[in-house]
Each structure stands twice: as structure tokens, then as C-alpha cells.
Design an enzyme around this catalytic site. Structure first.
Site, PDB file in Angstrom:
ATOM      1  N   ASP A 121       0.864  -1.163   0.000  1.00 20.29           N
ATOM      2  CA  ASP A 121       0.000   0.000   0.000  1.00 20.29           C
ATOM      3  C   ASP A 121       0.914   1.230   0.000  1.00 20.29           C
ATOM      4  OD1 ASP A 121      -3.242   0.566   1.564  1.00 20.29           O
ATOM      5  OD2 ASP A 121      -2.108   1.758   0.125  1.00 20.29           O
TER       6      ASP A 121
HETATM    7  C1  GLC Z   1      -4.418   4.302  -0.213  1.00 23.85           C
HETATM    8  C2  GLC Z   1      -5.295   3.114   0.179  1.00 23.85           C
HETATM    9  C3  GLC Z   1      -5.373   2.057  -0.879  1.00 23.85           C
HETATM   10  C4  GLC Z   1      -5.282   2.722  -2.238  1.00 23.85           C
HETATM   11  C5  GLC Z   1      -3.870   3.262  -2.379  1.00 23.85           C
HETATM   12  C6  GLC Z   1      -3.672   4.005  -3.712  1.00 23.85           C
HETATM   13  O1  GLC Z   1      -3.678   4.721   0.894  1.00 23.85           O
HETATM   14  O2  GLC Z   1      -5.027   2.469   1.405  1.00 23.85           O
HETATM   15  O3  GLC Z   1      -6.623   1.372  -0.699  1.00 23.85           O
HETATM   16  O4  GLC Z   1      -5.535   1.776  -3.265  1.00 23.85           O
HETATM   17  O5  GLC Z   1      -3.513   4.105  -1.299  1.00 23.85           O
HETATM   18  O6  GLC Z   1      -4.482   5.135  -3.728  1.00 23.85           O
END
Ligand code: GLC
Length: 729
Positions: free
Chosen positions: A260
Site C-alpha cells: 500500500d
Molecule cells: C491508499 C489506500 C489504498 C489505495 C492506495 C492508492 O492509501 O489504502 O486502498 O488503493 O492508497 O491510492
């Protein structure tokens, strides 16, 4: 690069020609610059230091990034272009929790298919969805993105969403690589506070939190995303139990795993590592393949390999996983060179599908005196009151980066069109936002109600109050909405409450003040037409709750598939705090499991939802009283439409394993199906169960079905009483 041999041969051929820095470049996901290509991004793509870009949705810029990657870099490896397309792109569907309330895999699949078609038109080829975490804590803002509290329902719908995004063939121009997230156990964040610690016994991990990820894996999901959260002391991003033992060894997953946002560099903030270098080491060794946003891989993997701490084969395996998905996406066959035409975006057919999804996602929770559907013949005026009655943006919900509110149709707009000429609509916003604590607009709203025959209140949460990092410690209606409800109710007109929210809300204090309650979640672009059709009877509600509604926040966690405990609450013995006599002796009333000020039951149970007709279940039976391990049993009940309108009922099958080598939940959903019945019509509804469907994880972490006595219920909610018994020998 023209290809004839198999992808795996092509991948090996490519790997042999790549330098270590070029291999590591494929493992880097960088944030786009939102419509431009800064020199450093251009240089990074041209030098093969970037494998994927997220948050770039300008078709011309995406096209240019791809051509730099294909024509300027040494190996011409195309880019993954990722975006959070969570519940629609320009056409916005209900939030996933709302879609889950439809219990309709086809609705969910079609919504994802449409979202993929619109997103792919801009050159996006990867989405960070479906989010399949189990949501059992409505304080958690991200429950809005989940498919509810139940592993079985979430699994069925997760698979449908994967099929929708990825289509029948991942290499088709309108297909997106999907991403099962956030692996795993994120929904168990303590106190419903986002990013918080999770401590989950392996049995619960396997039987509650992993099944929906397994369903996504079995549906062929191309990628997984690790969770920010610390799982039992080892953050998911560096958790080899998850990333190797479960995902690769047990499930045979052959796509790639992305972190993430900066969750690799956060490993040192968790305190698992002292610095970025060790974070890169821990994540790569644990089984992570690609790093999102932070650059610890780019900075340290090469030297970790040169020092011999990470074997070169591990880097090759990581790159192979990424390249395998790029091949499956058809990127090497120049799929990226023709983008779909942009006219598909917000196409009327898409908006129509979004309306259908919204209609099926809404749940009728109360309808005293059959107030709904609202008759308009004997009415001359209707008051439409509240901050969410006419807000094209707020109805879209969380995670709508590309949602276009210009396509929104609001409830007020649709109600005006739905009522006959001679019915006057009085509208008052009453509150500036759902959080307002003043009474500025109250007087106008109360006059509106007084001048009308019936009141429709549109209340709930602005979209910003749910979603990532937007958690609430008290999940009642925000601001002074409760006060508004009480004052409107005191006027004495029939009151319909329509709630838009990203989570279940604690409504015990207001439910008695309204005659009808329609839970709309955040319904998306077509909130208005869907709500108007339901309120005036052009459509009938069929949604069922995918998550339990607590009476008050303090009951959380409260969910239907709970354990019995050794002292379960006995309804007749549950004492309410107001009823305790003075100086009541310590052991003078029910020594069982309940709260003095809330009892033990939810306000509305999982699986509950009313319609405009009534249904009767009876005559439950099994085709045999007992089966051997490995056999199947058929459980049947008769369903009758006892009302005067046609209706769709989502019939649910629950089972209970009365005795197990580890304690078993008092009920577990095992199947469901939609049944449409005309007034008076009866249909026998059957479900087939295999003994494998009764399996659970035992003390030795083995998946087993144990012989013994089972109950089976069939009904319209998790509290159905219609029960059969059978034995497994
Ligand atoms: C965010 C979220 C994740 C998302 C990623 C890209 O922090 O936790 O669900 O897909 O970053 O935006």
C-alpha cells in the site's frame, strides 16, 4: 517486440537481457503528476526505472508515458497504469457496502465491468479493487469500501467484482487487472481506528478474514495489495505467513503483490525495522513484489543483492510476477496503443445500470402502516427536507476520484418529476452540512413540514465522514440531525427518513420518531431516480443488510456469526438499566452476556430488509435426516408472497454446527438466492449443502468437517426461526 513463444519463455528471455537496476525498476510504482510529465518522471521511465504509474488519468499523458516506456527504454516494457476505481469511474455506483446490500453478484459484476470500460478508455489498465476486507466495526471509515461482515457473502461478491473488472480475457482493451486488498485482516483494526493494530488468532484469520481473498484468488485476481496494518506483531507488508505460506504455498497465486502507499517505508515507523534499507529487505524477503510510492526498493535492493543478503533469484521471481501480469494484460501485444473512445464515459446505458444497482442496494428497515410506497393521490404536498436531498456530490460517497457530479441526479430533482402535477413539493435544506450544530435552517424546515401532508427527510453523513482514515468514535447521526428529526416528528405528519451514509449508524434514539426508514448508503450518480422509484412504488425495495446495525456505538463489535459463549443472553432475562430496582442485590438478575444499557441484540440484524409485500416461510425439510462425510443434503422451505404486490425476496440459508473441537458460531450464512413472487404465489426454495461447506479450521489449522448434529435455517434474515436439524455421520 514481436512474440511467438509462450509468455514464460518470453519472460525468461527478457530477464536474461535485463540489468539488476532494470529488474528493480519493474518493481517501482510511482505516483503520476496529474496531467503532466515532469522531467524526472520522463527520465525514470526512459531509463527503465519505473514499472508502473498510479493516479494519471489524462489519456494523452498516459499515451505519452507508454510510448516513452516502449520506444525510449532499452527493453520497451510497457507500464501498468493504476487507479482506485472502487465503485465506478465517471459513472458512480453505490459504495461497495451498498452494492453488497443487493446480495446480487450480477449487479456487482456489471458495475465493475462498466467501471473498467470507462477507466480503460483513458488508458488505465489496473485498479486497486476489490477491497475485500471483512467489515465488522462501523466506526471504521473503510467499512464503506467493504462487502460487509460475512466471509461467504463477501467472497461471492468479491469474485463477481474481479470478473467484472478483469472481464473474460484480461488482454481485452476494456479489461483491468484487479487487486484484492488489503491483505489481510485490515478490518480488524482495533477500536475501528484506521491503520490501527490488528491481533487475529490464526483460526479467525483463516475462517473470517481470508475466505474473501481466497475467493478473489480463485476468481483469477491478477494482483494483491498488502495492508498498512500490523498483523500479530508483523505488519502485513512484511508478513511472510501471509505473502508466502498462505498466498503462494497454499493458494498457488501467480500474480504479483504490491504494497500500500509507502507501507514499505512505514515498517520502520511500526518499529519492525530501524531504517529503509532493512524495510526493503524485510518486505522483499517476506514476499512483496512491488513498492507503491516509497522508494526503498530502488534505493537498496541492488546493494542488498550485491551483499548477498537477497538472492538474485528472489529479484528475478519478483520481476517475473510483474511481467506475467503485463503479458496477461496484453501490454506486450500493443494493447496500450489504442485507447477506447471516450464516448463510453458516463454513457446513458452506464447511468441506467448505476440506477439499477442503486435500486437493489437500498434497504427498507422500517415501514409502519405501510406508509411506503407514498401514495400521491390523496396528497397535495410533500416536504423534502435535509442537507442530502439535493447534493449531487455528497450522494456519490467516498473514493470517487473520477466521479463526475455533473451526471448526478438528486432525490429532490427526481421527486419533483415523479409526483403528479397537482402535488406541491416544499423543499428546505435545514442544515448547511450533515455536521451543522446550529438551528439556522430549522424554522424554515419546520414550516415546510407543517405546510405538507408528508415529510421525506434526507439525512446521514457527508461522504467525507467515511472512507480511508475517516473513522468515528460515535456513530450516531452527526451534527444536530437527531434534534431535527425530533422537531419534525413533533409536527405530527408522516415522516419518511432516507439515510445516505458510508456505514451503519446508531439510530436507536431516532428510529421511534419516524414512520419509515430507507437506508440508501451513498447511492452514487443515480441516487435520485432510484430513491424516487422506491418511494413512490415504481420499484420495490429488495436489499438486505450485509452488516449488523448496532443500537448504540458501545455494542461494537456486534455481528450475527458470533460464538454462543457459556452464558448467552436470555431475552427474557435481559435487564434494562432503567428497570433495575434500587439496591438490587448483586446476583438478582440475569447473569448472562448483555449490556445493561443496550441489551444483547442489534437494532437491525445481518440479512434483514423489508419489501412492499410480505413473505411467509414454512415447511422446512431436508431430503434426508443424516448424511455421511462427503455427501450432500438438500434443505428446502416454502416461501409464500402473502401480500398484495409482487416482491423479490433474498432467501438465506444459515447453518450451525452444534459441537466442534473448537467452538462454532451460532449461525453461518452458507447460501442465498433471489426469488420473485407474485401476490399469493408459493415457491419451494431448495439449497444443496456438501459436507465440505460445513468445514472450519480446527486446533491444528486443518480444514475439517466434523460429524455431529447441525441446524439449518432458511429465511429472510439471520434471525429467522424456521429451523431443520440433520446429522453428519
Ligand atoms: C491508499 C489506500 C489504498 C489505495 C492506495 C492508492 O492509501 O489504502 O486502498 O488503493 O492508497 O491510492
Amino acid at each position: 517486440m514481436e512474440h511467438t513463444s509462450s509468455p514464460d519463455t518470453q519472460i525468461r528471455d527478457l530477464l536474461q537481457r535485463m540489468t539488476l537496476p532494470e529488474k528493480i525498476g519493474q518493481l517501482q510504482l510511482v505516483n503520476g503528476a496529474g496531467g503532466t510529465i515532469p522531467d524526472d518522471l520522463r527520465a525514470a521511465v526512459a531509463s527503465g526505472s519505473v514499472g508502473a504509474v498510479l493516479n494519471e488519468v489524462n489519456p494523452a499523458v498516459v499515451h505519452e508515458l507508454q510510448s516513452i516506456a516502449v520506444h525510449d527504454s532499452r527493453h520497451g516494457i510497457p507500464l501498468l497504469i493504476g487507479r482506485d476505481v472502487i465503485h465506478g469511474f465517471a459513472t458512480v455506483f453505490p459504495i461497495p457496502l451498498g452494492q453488497a446490500a443487493s446480495w446480487n453478484p450480477e449487479i456487482v459484476r456489471r458495475g465493475a465491468r462498466i467501471a473498467a470500460r470507462e477507466a480503460a478508455a483513458t488508458g488505465i489498465n489496473w485498479t486497486f479493487a476489490p477491497m475485500v476486507d471483512i467489515g465488522r466495526d462501523p466506526r471504521w471509515g473503510r467499512i464503506a469500501e467493504t462487502l460487509g461482515e460475512d466471509p461467504y457473502l463477501s467472497g461471492v461478491l468479491a469474485a463477481a467484482m474481479v470478473r467484472g473488472f478483469q472481464g473474460d480475457d484480461l488482454s481485452q482493451p476494456s479489461s483491468l487487472a484487479a487487486c484484492a486488498k488489503h491483505f489481510a485482516g485490515y478490518g480488524a483494526s482495533e477500536s475501528g481506528r484506521d491503520y490501527n493494530t490488528t491481533n487475529i488468532p490464526e483460526i479467525d484469520l483463516r475462517d473470517i478474514h481470508l475466505p474473501s481473498f481466497k475467493a478473489a484468488c480463485d476468481a483469477g485476481v491478477a494482483t494483491f495489495m498488502t495492508s498498512f496494518s500490523d498483523l500479530n506483531g508483523i505488519p502485513a507488508t512484511a508478513n511472510d505467513f501471509l505473502l508466502k505460506k498462505i498466498l503462494r504455498e497454499e493458494w498457488g497465486f501467480d500474480g504479483f503483490v504490491v504494497s500500500d502507499w509507502e507501507s514499505v517505508s512505514q515498517l520502520s515507523i511500526h518499529g519492525l525495522t530501524p531504517d529503509d534499507r532493512e524495510s526493503a529487505f524485510e518486505a522483499a524477503q517476506a514476499g512483496l513484489d512491488m513498492e507503491m510510492a516509497s522508494t526503498t526498493f530502488a534505493a537498496h535492493l541492488a546493494s542488498l543483492v550485491e551483499e548477498g543478503r537477497i538472492p538474485a533469484q528472489r529479484i528475478d521471481a519478483m520481476v517475473e510476477n510483474v511481467l506475467r501480469i503485463k503479458f496477461r494484460l496484453g501490454l506486450f501485444s500493443h494493447r496500450h496503443e489504442h485507447t477506447e473512445d471516450l464516448s463510453v464515459i458516463a454513457h446513458p446505458d452506464h447511468l441506467s445500470a448505476a440506477k439499477d444497482a442503486a435500486v437493489e442496494s437500498m434497504v427498507l428497515l422500517k415501514n409502519d402502516n405501510n406508509l411506503l410506497p407514498l401514495a400521491t393521490t390523496e396528497r397535495t404536498s410533500i416536504a423534502v427536507i435535509g442537507p442530502l436531498a439535493d447534493d449531487p456530490y455528497e450522494q456519490l460517497g467516498t473514493w470517487i476520484f473520477d466521479g463526475d457530479e455533473r451526471h448526478s441526479v438528486t432525490p429532490l430533482q427526481s421527486i419533483r418529476q415523479a409526483v403528479p402535477e397537482d402535488v406541491t413539493i416544499h423543499h428546505a435544506r435545514a442544515m448547511a452540512t450533515t455536521r451543522s450544530r446550529d438551528r439556522e435552517g430549522f424554522d424554515e424546515a419546520l414550516r415546510c413540514a407543517a405546510d405538507s401532508d408528508a415529510v421525506i427527510l434526507f439525512l446521514g453523513e457527508e461522504s467525507i465522514l467515511s472512507g480511508e482514515a475517516h473513522c468515528r468514535a460515535d456513530i450516531r447521526l452527526p451534527g444536530n440531525q437527531e434534534e431535527l428529526i425530533r422537531e419534525i416528528a413533533a409536527i405530527g405528519k408522516p415522516v419518511v427518513l432516507v439515510i445516505m451514509a458510508g456505514r451503519p449508524l446508531a439510530l436507536e434514539d431516532v428510529i421511534g420518531s419516524v414512520d419509515a426508514l430507507l437506508y440508501a448508503w451513498h447511492p452514487g450518480s443515480m441516487a435520485g431516480p432510484a430513491i424516487a422509484d422506491l418511494l413512490f412504488g415504481a420499484a420495490a425495495p429488495s436489499g438486505k443488510l450485509p452488516v449488523t446495525f448496532p443500537r448504540v456505538t458501545g455494542q461494537i463489535p456486534i455481528y450475527y456469526a458470533h460464538k454462543n459463549t457459556g452464558k448467552p443472553a436470555i431475552p427474557s432475562e435481559v435487564m434494562h438499566i432503567d428497570d433495575i430496582p434500587p439496591r438490587a442485590p448483586q446476583v438478582s438478575f440475569g447473569l448472562t452476556s448483555f449490556h445493561l444499557d443496550a441489551g444483547a441484540s442489534p437494532l437491525f440484524p445481518f440479512g434483514f430488509g423489508l419489501s412492499y409485500t410480505t413473505f411467509r416461510y414454512d415447511n422446512i425439510r431436508t431430503d434426508t435426516p443424516e448424511i455421511q462425510l462427503g455427501d450432500r443434503i438438500v434443505v428446502t422451505a416454502d416461501l409464500t408472497n402473502t401480500g398484495d404486490r409482487e416482491g423479490t425476496e433474498i432467501v438465506q440459508l444459515y447453518v450451525r454446527d452444534l459441537v466442534g473441537s473448537v467452538t462454532r458460531p451460532v449461525r453461518e450464512l452458507k447460501a442465498f438466492k433471489r426469488v420473485l413472487l407474485q401476490p399469493g404465489e408459493m415457491q419451494s426454495v431448495s439449497f444443496e449443502l456438501h459436507t465440505d461447506d460445513l468445514a472450519f479450521t480446527n486446533r491444528h489449522m486443518q480444514r475439517v468437517t466434523e460429524p455431529g448434529e447441525f441446524y439449518a435455517w432458511i429465511g429472510g434474515s439471520s434471525e429467522t426461526e424456521l429451523k431443520a436439524r440433520f446429522m453428519v455421520r
